[in-house]
Scaffold this active site. Structure first.
Site, PDB file in Angstrom:
ATOM      1  N   LYS A 139       7.906   7.205  -7.436  1.00 42.74           N
ATOM      2  CA  LYS A 139       7.013   6.046  -7.485  1.00 42.74           C
ATOM      3  C   LYS A 139       7.648   4.964  -8.360  1.00 42.74           C
ATOM      4  CE  LYS A 139       2.192   4.742  -8.095  1.00 42.74           C
ATOM      5  NZ  LYS A 139       2.109   4.216  -9.471  1.00 42.74           N
ATOM      6  N   MET A 168      -3.404   8.365 -11.394  1.00 39.30           N
ATOM      7  CA  MET A 168      -3.937   7.520 -12.463  1.00 39.30           C
ATOM      8  C   MET A 168      -4.327   8.380 -13.658  1.00 39.30           C
ATOM      9  SD  MET A 168      -6.253   4.599 -10.626  1.00 39.30           S
ATOM     10  CE  MET A 168      -7.109   5.751  -9.548  1.00 39.30           C
ATOM     11  N   ASN A 199       1.687   0.099  -2.306  1.00 38.04           N
ATOM     12  CA  ASN A 199       0.648   0.208  -3.332  1.00 38.04           C
ATOM     13  C   ASN A 199       0.463  -1.106  -4.086  1.00 38.04           C
ATOM     14  OD1 ASN A 199       0.719   1.317  -6.680  1.00 38.04           O
ATOM     15  ND2 ASN A 199      -1.086   1.554  -5.412  1.00 38.04           N
ATOM     16  N   GLY A 200      -0.774  -1.385  -4.391  1.00 35.78           N
ATOM     17  CA  GLY A 200      -1.107  -2.540  -5.228  1.00 35.78           C
ATOM     18  C   GLY A 200      -2.208  -3.386  -4.640  1.00 35.78           C
ATOM     19  N   GLY A 206      -5.335   2.909  -5.840  1.00 33.32           N
ATOM     20  CA  GLY A 206      -5.617   3.342  -7.203  1.00 33.32           C
ATOM     21  C   GLY A 206      -6.953   2.835  -7.678  1.00 33.32           C
ATOM     22  N   CYS A 218       5.744   3.666 -14.709  1.00 31.86           N
ATOM     23  CA  CYS A 218       4.786   3.489 -15.805  1.00 31.86           C
ATOM     24  C   CYS A 218       5.272   2.404 -16.775  1.00 31.86           C
ATOM     25  CB  CYS A 218       4.577   4.808 -16.544  1.00 31.86           C
ATOM     26  SG  CYS A 218       3.355   4.641 -17.849  1.00 31.86           S
TER      27      CYS A 218
END
Ligand SMILES: Cc1cc2nc3c(=O)[nH]c(=O)nc-3n(C[C@H](O)[C@H](O)[C@H](O)COP(=O)(O)O)c2cc1C
Length: 324
Positions: free
Chosen positions: A144, A17, A205-206, A229, A105
């Protein structure tokens, strides 16, 4: 699961991050059970130019355990060159255990340069980037991804397979599209589909913000590991909470005092690396998260926001302990 030589037992990973996952946050999360962490993203091009600010972000401490260095870029030869330069670590610092390539991103500046999630428009380029990077180092290379650029172009399976073909050692997948940014909920079905298609490990992830969410993510996706994150900002305790739940151990949440002392310890680490002038303004958002559930949180936050020295932050947080 393994990423190269790194064996992950609980499989709990701190997400990269920008503006957050610096050494201070990585070490703090590690102390609560994050087994593997990833640096903030670093421009591959800037690495090849020897940019000083980039070098500072890429520093990894000897005390940090397994840390992957994340690069962003779009040109296979530039990513390969940056990997070659960074594989041994910044001079005088520890080497990363892996190179991670940012292909998720969503930020305009990055996307319009054809970097980050823009790479998902071109799976063939993904394969070439990973192949070039793998060829430049003995370290494992991971990627990623997001679910796709938008809902009309959900192609995480294709992109993940392209990365696998290029020689990637693992894929981390945030189950949202670029257009969704952080809205809605990360799509577990897409993560499960990618997991079914891949031979290499998948990191889900999430929106993992609690042990219940973590267990749900594992159950619905079959992922090999979990990446956390935002749920870890000002809340490194989430790793201990999830670890306890995975081992069936009862978990006691941290007291107000432990939260405040942990915020101060993270700030001291940041000051060690960056000095008070940089570390204190950067810490405001994190401290706000640490104290979010405290009685009088708004006033404590205001005091922290006015503070320009460590001792002022310490005073505000110690007052908070007394008043809570
Ligand atoms: C402030 C912020 C900075 C981020 N910077 C990066 C980054 O440098 N590299 C990257 O791959 N993802 C970055 N991300 C995305 C996160 O790694 C993660 O995929 C996303 O936040 C979803 O996971 P979460 O719901 O657990 O936060 C960033 C996210 C946030 C909120």
């Amino acid at each position: 699961m393994r990423i190269g030589n790194t064996e992950l037992k609980s499989g709990l990973i701190l997400a990269p991050m920008a503006g957050f996952s610096d050494r201070a946050m990585r070490l703090t999360c590690r102390s609560y059970g994050a087994e593997y962490t990833v640096t903030e993203m670093v421009s591959a091009k800037a690495v090849t130019f020897g940019d000083k600010k980039t070098e500072r972000i890429a520093r990894i401490g000897d005390d940090e355990g397994a840390v992957a260095l994340q690069l962003f870029g779009s040109e296979p030869d530039v990513l390969a060159k940056a990997t070659e330069i960074m594989a041994g670590g910044v001079q005088g610092y520890a080497p990363p255990v892996a190179i991670d390539i940012n292909m998720g991103c969503p930020v305009n500046k990055i996307f319009s340069n054809g970097e980050g999630s823009a790479l998902m428009r071109d799976p063939d380029l993904i394969c070439r980037i990973v192949r070039a990077t793998v060829g430049a180092t003995d370290l494992p290379v991971t990627v990623k991804l997001r679910a796709g650029v938008d809902r009309e172009h959900i192609n995480a399976v294709e992109c993940a397979l392209a990365a696998e073909e290029g020689g990637a050692s693992a894929i981390a997948l945030h189950g949202r599209t670029r257009v969704e940014l952080y809205s809605g909920r990360a799509d577990r079905e897409i993560i499960a589909n990618v997991n079914k298609s891949l031979h290499i490990p998948l990191i889900a992830n999430g929106d993992i913000t609690s042990a219940a969410e973590a267990i749900d993510m594992l159950r619905t996706t079959g992922a090999d590991a979990l990446m956390i994150g935002r749920g870890a900002i000002g809340n490194p305790f989430i790793f201990a909470e999830i670890k306890a739940a995975l081992s069936g151990i009862e978990y006691t949440p941290p007291s107000v005092e432990e939260r405040a002392e942990c915020a101060l310890a993270e700030l001291r680490l940041a000051i060690e690396d960056k000095g008070e002038r940089v570390a204190i303004p950067e810490a405001r958002g994190r401290i706000a998260m640490y104290i979010r559930a405290f009685r009088g949180a708004a006033q404590i936050r205001a005091a922290v926001n006015r503070a320009t020295s460590y001792s002022e932050v310490e005073y505000a947080l110690h007052q908070a302990i007394i008043n809570n």
